[in-house]
Design a protein around this motif. Structure first.
Motif, PDB file in Angstrom:
ATOM      1  N   ASP A 137      63.741 133.438  67.853  1.00  0.00           N
ATOM      2  CA  ASP A 137      62.690 132.680  67.170  1.00  0.00           C
ATOM      3  C   ASP A 137      62.411 131.398  67.960  1.00  0.00           C
ATOM      4  O   ASP A 137      63.246 130.492  68.001  1.00  0.00           O
ATOM      5  N   SER A 193      60.734 128.925  67.319  1.00  0.00           N
ATOM      6  CA  SER A 193      60.654 127.709  66.506  1.00  0.00           C
ATOM      7  C   SER A 193      62.021 127.102  66.219  1.00  0.00           C
ATOM      8  O   SER A 193      62.107 125.953  65.769  1.00  0.00           O
ATOM      9  N   THR A 211      64.422 125.317  67.482  1.00  0.00           N
ATOM     10  CA  THR A 211      64.787 124.464  68.614  1.00  0.00           C
ATOM     11  C   THR A 211      66.274 124.135  68.621  1.00  0.00           C
ATOM     12  O   THR A 211      66.856 123.904  69.681  1.00  0.00           O
TER      13      THR A 211
END
Length: 313
Positions: free
Chosen positions: A262, A264, A266
């Protein structure tokens, strides 16, 4: 078996099953698939070889088709739990934790050394690929599957070619160690002598400070000295000479299955980059010195600050 006699402890992370403790705390019951039967058979076998493992008391199949194993309790607090409980505002491990860890590790090492296994062809390479999850690491990090990495790993295998192979744990660390012995043998397999026990304090550094505790240079030195004393008496050689090779493999292990899917996330991306950095640093150290000093590894917070500032790739 009366379920009222058992209290749920936790789900098993690496298997489809759970762990329960008896009402009086003297026994544990674990459930799982057929691999649990293999683990129980292994524990029975190595218990006869004086390995510090829980005695298997009973085994069978539950009404819902799961296998179950009942074994003696070695205590209700692992050395990891004891380490966390003993923290007093800092991160220093208590000496009694590291000294107990050394005693249990030396006991296991002596039992392993006394019962070396005649290795089948290719056993050492198979250990490397299994212990280091090399296939997964190189699939997720194809840039690391290069002649430099392969040469370092081949060098490590060459150094270990004369080390006895023994029945090993393959997931050894403070969370699986109690003062009376070692639990959770589900990943057992052949390992070079010392692979289980030598890195136990060193691998704390791969967590980047997230474990909550750290071992001091003095504690790490005493721990390794205790294992060298045990190995000298058992084999005539100091087992710590192989620590660098083992930590190179551990650097692979801690990088395995870390690449996030994923974009996103981080936080996961940062942790993957951190483990890549530790592998690269460990590789460089091993190339220069033949060993790996985990005290030189940055913590995750330090790496994160440098990563944000562009100091790390």
């Amino acid at each position: 078996m009366n379920d009222n006699n058992w209290r749920f402890v936790k789900k098993r992370t690496a298997a489809d099953g759970a762990v329960y403790v008896s009402a009086d705390g003297t026994r544990y019951r674990r459930t799982g698939g057929a691999e649990l039967q293999a683990e129980a058979a292994f524990q029975r076998r190595v218990a006869d070889l004086d390995y510090p493992v829980p005695r298997v008391l009973e085994e069978g199949v539950t009404d819902d088709g799961h296998c179950y194993v009942v074994e003696e309790s070695l205590g209700d607090q692992t050395l990891h739990d004891r380490a966390v409980a003993s923290l007093n505002g800092g991160r220093a491990l208590a000496d009694d934790v590291t000294d107990t860890a050394a005693q249990v590790a030396a006991q296991l090492l002596r039992a392993q050394a006394a019962h070396a296994v005649e290795p089948p062809p290719g056993a050492l390479r198979q250990w490397l690929d299994r212990a280091g999850f090399t296939r997964s690491v190189f699939q997720e990090n194809p840039d690391l599957d290069n002649p430099r990495t392969r040469a370092a790993l081949d060098h490590a295998l060459d150094r270990l070619a004369t080390v006895p192979l023994v029945h090993g744990h393959l997931d050894y660390g403070l969370p699986n160690v109690l003062p009376a012995g070692v639990i959770d043998w589900q990943h057992h397999g052949l390992v070079p002598l010392g692979y289980d026990v030598l890195p136990a304090l060193e691998i704390i550094a791969f967590k980047g400070g997230n474990k909550g505790y750290t071992a001091s240079p003095g504690q790490r030195h005493r721990y390794l000295a205790a294992l060298d004393d045990a190995s000298l008496k058992a084999t005539g050689q100091q087992v710590s000479q192989n620590l660098g090779a083992y930590l190179l493999v551990k650097a692979l292990f801690f990088l395995a299955l870390m690449r996030p899917t994923d974009p996103s996330r981080t936080d996961k991306h940062l942790k993957w980059q951190y483990r890549r950095h530790l592998f690269t640093e460990g590789l460089e150290q091993y190339e220069r010195t033949g060993t790996v000093d985990t005290a030189l590894f940055p913590g995750l917070e330090e790496f994160s600050a440098g990563h944000s500032a562009g100091d790390h790739p």
